[in-house]
Design a protein around this motif. Structure first.
Motif, short mmCIF file in Angstrom:
data_model
loop_
_atom_site.label_atom_id
_atom_site.label_comp_id
_atom_site.label_asym_id
_atom_site.label_seq_id
_atom_site.Cartn_x
_atom_site.Cartn_y
_atom_site.Cartn_z
N VAL A 194 77.60 -78.78 26.49
CA VAL A 194 77.85 -79.11 27.90
C VAL A 194 78.03 -80.63 27.98
O VAL A 194 77.19 -81.38 27.49
CB VAL A 194 76.68 -78.65 28.79
CG1 VAL A 194 76.95 -79.02 30.24
CG2 VAL A 194 76.46 -77.15 28.66
N LYS A 195 79.11 -81.06 28.63
CA LYS A 195 79.49 -82.47 28.59
C LYS A 195 78.92 -83.31 29.73
O LYS A 195 79.13 -84.52 29.77
CB LYS A 195 81.02 -82.60 28.60
CG LYS A 195 81.69 -81.98 27.40
CD LYS A 195 81.33 -82.68 26.12
CE LYS A 195 81.91 -84.06 26.03
NZ LYS A 195 81.61 -84.72 24.74
N THR A 196 78.23 -82.70 30.66
CA THR A 196 77.64 -83.46 31.77
C THR A 196 76.16 -83.09 31.89
O THR A 196 75.75 -82.01 31.44
CB THR A 196 78.36 -83.16 33.09
OG1 THR A 196 78.22 -81.75 33.38
CG2 THR A 196 79.82 -83.50 33.01
N PRO A 197 75.36 -83.93 32.52
CA PRO A 197 73.93 -83.62 32.66
C PRO A 197 73.70 -82.32 33.42
O PRO A 197 74.39 -82.01 34.40
CB PRO A 197 73.39 -84.82 33.44
CG PRO A 197 74.35 -85.92 33.15
CD PRO A 197 75.68 -85.28 33.03
N LEU A 198 72.73 -81.56 32.97
CA LEU A 198 72.30 -80.34 33.65
C LEU A 198 70.98 -80.54 34.37
O LEU A 198 70.52 -79.63 35.07
CB LEU A 198 72.17 -79.19 32.64
CG LEU A 198 73.46 -78.73 31.96
CD1 LEU A 198 73.17 -77.68 30.89
CD2 LEU A 198 74.44 -78.18 32.99
N ASN A 199 70.37 -81.70 34.19
CA ASN A 199 69.09 -82.01 34.84
C ASN A 199 69.32 -82.88 36.06
O ASN A 199 70.30 -83.63 36.14
CB ASN A 199 68.15 -82.73 33.86
CG ASN A 199 67.83 -81.88 32.65
OD1 ASN A 199 68.68 -81.69 31.79
ND2 ASN A 199 66.61 -81.38 32.60
N ALA A 200 68.40 -82.78 36.97
CA ALA A 200 68.45 -83.61 38.18
C ALA A 200 67.07 -83.62 38.82
O ALA A 200 66.17 -82.89 38.39
CB ALA A 200 69.50 -83.07 39.15
N ILE A 201 66.92 -84.43 39.83
CA ILE A 201 65.68 -84.44 40.60
C ILE A 201 65.76 -83.31 41.63
O ILE A 201 66.72 -83.23 42.41
CB ILE A 201 65.49 -85.79 41.31
CG1 ILE A 201 65.51 -86.93 40.29
CG2 ILE A 201 64.20 -85.80 42.11
CD1 ILE A 201 65.57 -88.30 40.92
N VAL A 202 64.77 -82.45 41.63
CA VAL A 202 64.72 -81.34 42.58
C VAL A 202 63.47 -81.53 43.44
O VAL A 202 62.35 -81.60 42.92
CB VAL A 202 64.69 -79.98 41.86
CG1 VAL A 202 64.55 -78.84 42.88
CG2 VAL A 202 65.96 -79.78 41.03
N THR A 203 63.67 -81.62 44.75
CA THR A 203 62.56 -81.84 45.69
C THR A 203 62.44 -80.67 46.66
O THR A 203 63.44 -80.01 46.98
CB THR A 203 62.77 -83.14 46.49
OG1 THR A 203 63.90 -82.96 47.37
CG2 THR A 203 63.04 -84.30 45.55
N ILE A 204 61.25 -80.43 47.15
CA ILE A 204 61.01 -79.42 48.17
C ILE A 204 61.33 -80.01 49.55
O ILE A 204 60.88 -81.12 49.88
CB ILE A 204 59.54 -78.94 48.13
CG1 ILE A 204 59.27 -78.21 46.81
CG2 ILE A 204 59.23 -78.03 49.32
CD1 ILE A 204 60.03 -76.91 46.67
N ASN A 205 62.11 -79.27 50.33
CA ASN A 205 62.46 -79.74 51.67
C ASN A 205 61.27 -79.53 52.62
O ASN A 205 60.72 -78.43 52.71
CB ASN A 205 63.67 -78.98 52.20
CG ASN A 205 64.93 -79.31 51.40
OD1 ASN A 205 65.03 -80.39 50.82
ND2 ASN A 205 65.87 -78.37 51.37
N LYS A 206 60.90 -80.61 53.31
CA LYS A 206 59.81 -80.53 54.28
C LYS A 206 60.24 -81.11 55.63
O LYS A 206 59.51 -81.82 56.29
CB LYS A 206 58.58 -81.28 53.76
CG LYS A 206 57.95 -80.59 52.55
CD LYS A 206 56.63 -81.23 52.19
CE LYS A 206 55.94 -80.47 51.07
NZ LYS A 206 54.62 -81.06 50.71
N GLY A 207 61.45 -80.77 56.00
CA GLY A 207 61.95 -81.19 57.31
C GLY A 207 62.41 -82.62 57.36
O GLY A 207 62.64 -83.16 58.44
N GLU A 208 62.58 -83.29 56.22
CA GLU A 208 63.03 -84.68 56.20
C GLU A 208 64.00 -84.87 55.06
O GLU A 208 63.97 -84.15 54.06
CB GLU A 208 61.84 -85.64 56.04
CG GLU A 208 61.02 -85.36 54.80
CD GLU A 208 59.78 -86.24 54.73
OE1 GLU A 208 59.30 -86.45 53.60
OE2 GLU A 208 59.31 -86.71 55.79
#
Length: 409
Positions: A194-208
């Motif tokens: 895979v030639k591009t990153p598969l990881n990222a920052i994943v955050t829980i949505n809390k209305g903001e």
């Protein structure tokens, strides 16, 4: 031959005339048995003998030529009839010739397959589609390889076991290779899946809205060494680190979804953005993905195949065949995307629950169609970035990090 005989007679008559003139005798006159007359008769007799011998020789030569012509004209041809006397051919054959084989021929033994074991970087997931398809479609077998894989108990295990020579190959990320090499691990990249990153920052949505500046003060988790050493320092400022409310990021290993669901953490620094949001959605959680571009992290290979640098030269021919099979599988997937998806999910049903058509199409756009090809600029850029950020103290050359097996270096 007759012409020769007549010339001889004429010559002898001329001689006789000359002899008669010398004795004052008229030619043709009977002089008795003179010496000259006896000489003339002897000449005639010798000439007759010579002519006879010549005629016999000519007859013999003619007969020999006729014999040769007869022999040449009687040379056996394909259509010639040959007569064999009965006495030279027995009335009954000595043994009966079998009309068919007594036993079937021995089957051809296929060449033995060379075993190759790979340790995956994570649980079996869609990002491993190229390896799965190469196995299911027989591309590995065509290259005389018997490939098997195993799932690590911890994300850090693949590079450790590979460096120790316990496994043949390991999957990982380009950033993981850089950090392991700086720690002294003898690893080298031989292919990119895979030639591009598969990881990222994943955050829980809390209305903001997700705010990078505010994210550093929230409870964070990481799954890999890159997340801890590469991403978190870019999220957490020195001011936050010195705050009395600072919570040290926690290692979650493979428990990314559970850690976010339990409310202990609000973001994972290095989650797989193709699968984690989908898993959270099935549990009633909404998530936001922040790509690494926002942190100015250079683009890197999202999934690579690593080998032990100490043995790569000895096994170069094997790795060439391995990447050829990967290339066949990657191009087959692009040409038959729907059939590839059906093949993967039918062979590995657990992937069906975490794989949507949208994610599958996005993943296909990221596949490396020439896995062996090496982007030298990309590896140099990452080394420069790591040194500038103070993560590493020196810059390794590309030759110390990666090779193109087709080039043998």
């Amino acid at each position: 031959m007759l012409r020769c005989f007549l010339r001889t007679v004429i010559a002898m008559r001329s001689n006789n005339f000359a002899f008669a003139s010398a004795n004052h005798l008229p030619p043709g006159k009977n002089t008795g048995a003179s010496p000259h007359r006896r000489s003339w008769i002897a000449y005639i007799w010798v000439s007759a003998v010579l002519c006879g011998l010549a005629l016999c020789y000519s007859a013999l030569v003619f007969a020999d030529d006729e014999s040769k012509n007869a022999t040449e004209s009687s040379t056996l041809q394909l259509e010639s009839e040959v007569y064999v006397p009965n006495d030279l051919w027995p009335t009954q054959p000595l043994m009966e010739a079998p009309s068919m084989a007594v036993a079937p021929p021995e089957p051809l033994t296929p060449p033995p397959l060379e075993p190759v074991n790979i340790m995956l970087d994570w649980f079996l997931s869609p990002q491993h589609a190229v390896i799965l398809l190469a196995h299911e479609k027989g591309f590995f077998q065509q290259q005389r390889l018997e490939v098997s894989w195993q799932i690590p108990g911890d994300p850090s295990l693949p590079t450790k076991l590979l460096a120790a020579g316990e496994i043949d190959l390991a999957l990982g990320r380009q950033t993981q290779l850089h950090l392991a090499a700086h720690d002294g691990a003898p690893l080298t990249r031989i292919a990119s899946l895979v030639k591009t990153p598969l990881n990222a920052i994943v955050t829980i949505n809390k209305g903001e809205d997700a705010d990078l500046d505010a994210l550093g003060s929230k409870p964070l988790g990481f799954a890999t060494q890159e997340g801890q050493q590469l991403v978190l320092p870019l999220l957490i400022s020195e001011t936050v680190r010195q705050s009395e409310h600072y919570a040290k990021p926690r290692a979650v290993h493979f428990e990314t979804a559970d850690s976010l669901n339990e409310g202990e953490l609000e973001a994972i620094a290095d989650a797989f953005f193709h699968t984690l949001p989908s898993r959270l959605a099935t549990q009633g959680q909404s998530a936001t993905v922040i790509r690494y571009d926002a942190l100015s992290i250079p683009r890197y290979d999202g999934l690579i195949v690593m080998a032990n640098r100490n043995t790569v030269g000895r096994r170069m021919e094997t790795w060439v065949r391995f990447v050829v099979a990967l290339e066949e599988a990657a191009n087959w997937i692009i040409e038959h995307p729907d059939e590839a998806l059906d093949t993967v999910t039918a062979a590995y049903p657990r992937l069906d629950s975490s794989l949507t058509d949208e994610h599958w199409q996005d993943l296909l756009r990221r596949l490396a169609l020439s896995p062996a090809a090496l982007d030298i600029r990309r590896y140099r850029a990452m080394e420069t970035f790591l040194q500038q950020r103070g993560i590493t103290s020196e810059i390794l050359t590309v030759e110390q990090l990666a090779i193109d097996p087709h080039l043998g270096q």
